[in-house]
Design an enzyme around this catalytic site. Structure first.
Site, PDB file in Angstrom:
ATOM      1  N   ARG A 115     -26.313  19.096  -3.349  1.00  0.00           N
ATOM      2  CA  ARG A 115     -26.597  18.055  -4.335  1.00  0.00           C
ATOM      3  C   ARG A 115     -27.207  16.873  -3.599  1.00  0.00           C
ATOM      4  O   ARG A 115     -26.661  16.413  -2.597  1.00  0.00           O
ATOM      5  CB  ARG A 115     -25.300  17.602  -5.034  1.00  0.00           C
ATOM      6  CG  ARG A 115     -24.556  18.703  -5.753  1.00  0.00           C
ATOM      7  CD  ARG A 115     -25.369  19.232  -6.901  1.00  0.00           C
ATOM      8  NE  ARG A 115     -25.519  18.231  -7.912  1.00  0.00           N
ATOM      9  CZ  ARG A 115     -24.782  18.155  -9.020  1.00  0.00           C
ATOM     10  NH1 ARG A 115     -23.853  19.046  -9.263  1.00  0.00           N
ATOM     11  NH2 ARG A 115     -24.996  17.197  -9.906  1.00  0.00           N
ATOM     12  N   TYR A 163     -21.422   6.507   9.790  1.00  0.00           N
ATOM     13  CA  TYR A 163     -22.267   5.527   9.088  1.00  0.00           C
ATOM     14  C   TYR A 163     -23.593   5.400   9.827  1.00  0.00           C
ATOM     15  O   TYR A 163     -23.622   5.285  11.054  1.00  0.00           O
ATOM     16  CB  TYR A 163     -21.587   4.155   9.061  1.00  0.00           C
ATOM     17  CG  TYR A 163     -20.963   3.850   7.720  1.00  0.00           C
ATOM     18  CD1 TYR A 163     -21.731   3.908   6.567  1.00  0.00           C
ATOM     19  CD2 TYR A 163     -19.621   3.492   7.608  1.00  0.00           C
ATOM     20  CE1 TYR A 163     -21.177   3.631   5.335  1.00  0.00           C
ATOM     21  CE2 TYR A 163     -19.062   3.203   6.375  1.00  0.00           C
ATOM     22  CZ  TYR A 163     -19.851   3.282   5.236  1.00  0.00           C
ATOM     23  OH  TYR A 163     -19.319   2.999   4.021  1.00  0.00           O
ATOM     24  N   GLU A 207     -26.611   3.338   8.521  1.00  0.00           N
ATOM     25  CA  GLU A 207     -27.551   2.510   7.771  1.00  0.00           C
ATOM     26  C   GLU A 207     -28.847   2.325   8.547  1.00  0.00           C
ATOM     27  O   GLU A 207     -28.819   2.069   9.756  1.00  0.00           O
ATOM     28  CB  GLU A 207     -26.953   1.118   7.496  1.00  0.00           C
ATOM     29  CG  GLU A 207     -25.997   1.087   6.334  1.00  0.00           C
ATOM     30  CD  GLU A 207     -24.563   1.323   6.737  1.00  0.00           C
ATOM     31  OE1 GLU A 207     -24.340   1.956   7.794  1.00  0.00           O
ATOM     32  OE2 GLU A 207     -23.677   0.864   6.011  1.00  0.00           O
TER      33      GLU A 207
END
Ligand code: DSN
Length: 419
Positions: free
Chosen positions: A235, A52, A54
């Protein structure tokens, strides 16, 4: 390949093995699809998927960011170099996310966007009524003036812009085979005080490979993109800003925390690798070959007298009105060609009178077969096989094409590396 999946999840393994075979033995003509390198795939399967992160490099909300910061910084710097941008946000999870964040960064609810009509080549996120975006913003659409040449009515666009005072003048498309007059868009935007934004998703690889014009050279302020399609990465999405630090800051805020949580760091590593690949001189050769291959296909359809929307193509895709010129609907054409191992998509043509699930046209292009090493002769042969299937429409024609498609595909294996 997939040893652990085979042992631990045979059902998923079976589907993956089927897809590997389908991709290896068939020809992919969906113009928004491509084959990524082994290096990109390795990054997508890397341990970064566990992390993670952020925030942005140097400003994260979680610890342990020594390596993620390095990865994201490399991705940003490479994206800037590739497209001549001053700022890049590499966190959007996809192209639609990039566009949504861009709108919220630049607009207040109720503001107007001038964008291309879907049936004339635009994209759902450019203001189609089925999207939630239209509940928040006011989308006014422009169209082609002449469907047979692709000419856009810039005078009318300017007149409408003066009247509706858009905050964004949006260029870009998912089914338009011509170059746009970027200087006209930028000039109209400037006149009405709007931001000029180009959604380069379809042609990002052509721009990166210098086979298409770069909107930043014509005064555009922002570009949104996907990182797959012609760019041949994973993608994902991307937002680029040319000069304005103020716009760049708004975009960063809109992506995170505005719309997304933790960025997908494995995907960002894969983007960084793809950008590096696209900076290689071999990629410019690839981009040029995409155009040559499309022209070779165009010549076959021209010779046959088939109706191409805008009369042909200057980029990587062709939109063929199979209903008016071959007497078969787009939906039926897609199914028949699929049976022959040629994958493409049914597509509405401008002002189509048929329904979206079975429209008049098919859309196809050359990015994926060019990655496999197809050149003009092979591309023309694929076009001939398409015509053979669509005009004869019997089992024998489908079977004959299927055999030849398989031979062609196996003679052009999917490469593991660009170099
Ligand atoms: N689905 C993409 C395409 O095929 O063009 C656009 O979102």
């Amino acid at each position: 390949m997939y040893d652990f999946i085979e042992r631990e999840d045979p059902e998923i393994f079976e589907a993956l093995a089927g897809e590997e075979k389908r991709q290896a033995e068939g020809l992919e003509l969906i113009p928004s699809e491509n084959y990524v390198s082994r290096a990109v795939k390795e990054a997508m399967a890397s341990s970064l998927t566990n992390k993670y992160s952020e925030g942005y490099p140097g400003k994260r909300y979680y610890g342990g960011q020594e390596f993620t910061d390095k990865v994201e910084t490399l991705a940003i710097e490479r994206a800037k170099q590739l497209f001549g941008a001053s700022y890049a946000n590499v966190q959007p999870l996809g192209g639609a996310n990039a566009n949504i964040a861009m709108y919220f960064a630049l607009l207040a609810p109720g503001d107007t966007v001038l964008g291309m009509d879907l049936s004339h080549g635009g994209h759902l996120t450019h203001g189609h009524p089925v999207t939630y975006l239209t509940k928040i913003f006011n989308f006014v659409r422009y169209k082609m003036k002449n469907v047979e040449t692709g000419e856009i009515d810039y005078d009318e666009m300017r007149r409408v812009a003066r009247e509706v005072k858009p905050k964004i003048v949006l260029a870009g498309f998912s089914a338009y085979p011509r170059e746009l007059d970027y200087a006209q868009f930028a000039d109209i935007a400037r006149e009405v005080g709007a931001v000029a934004v180009m959604d380069i998703a379809h042609i990002a690889g052509l721009i990166a490979g210098r086979a298409a014009k770069n909107p930043f050279d014509y005064g555009f302020d922002v570009m949104t993109s996907t990182t797959h399609k012609t760019l041949r990465g994973p993608r994902g999405g991307l937002i680029l800003t040319r000069e304005s630090e103020e716009i760049a800051k708004k975009i960063d805020k809109a992506v995170f925390p505005g719309f997304q949580g933790g960025p997908h760091m494995h995907q960002i590593a894969a983007k960084a690798i793809a950008f590096q690949e696209a900076l290689h001189p071999a990629f410019a050769q690839y981009a040029k070959q995409i155009l040559l291959n499309t022209k070779a296909m165009e010549a076959v359809f021209k010779k046959h007298g088939a109706r191409m929307i805008t009369g042909g193509s200057d980029n990587h895709l062709i939109l063929l009105d199979v209903w008016s010129s071959i007497g078969i609907s787009g939906g039926e054409a897609e199914i028949l060609l699929d049976r022959a191992g040629i994958t493409l998509n049914k597509n509405a043509v401008a002002d189509d009178t048929r329904k979206p699930m079975d429209p008049s046209g098919i859309r196809f292009g050359t990015p994926a077969i060019t990655t496999r090493g197809f050149r003009e002769a092979g591309s023309a042969r694929v076009a001939e096989l398409m015509l053979e299937v669509l005009t004869k429409r019997d089992d024998a024609a489908v079977e004959h094409a299927r055999q030849e498609v398989k031979i062609l595909a196996l003679a052009h294996p999917i490469p593991e590396s660009l170099y």
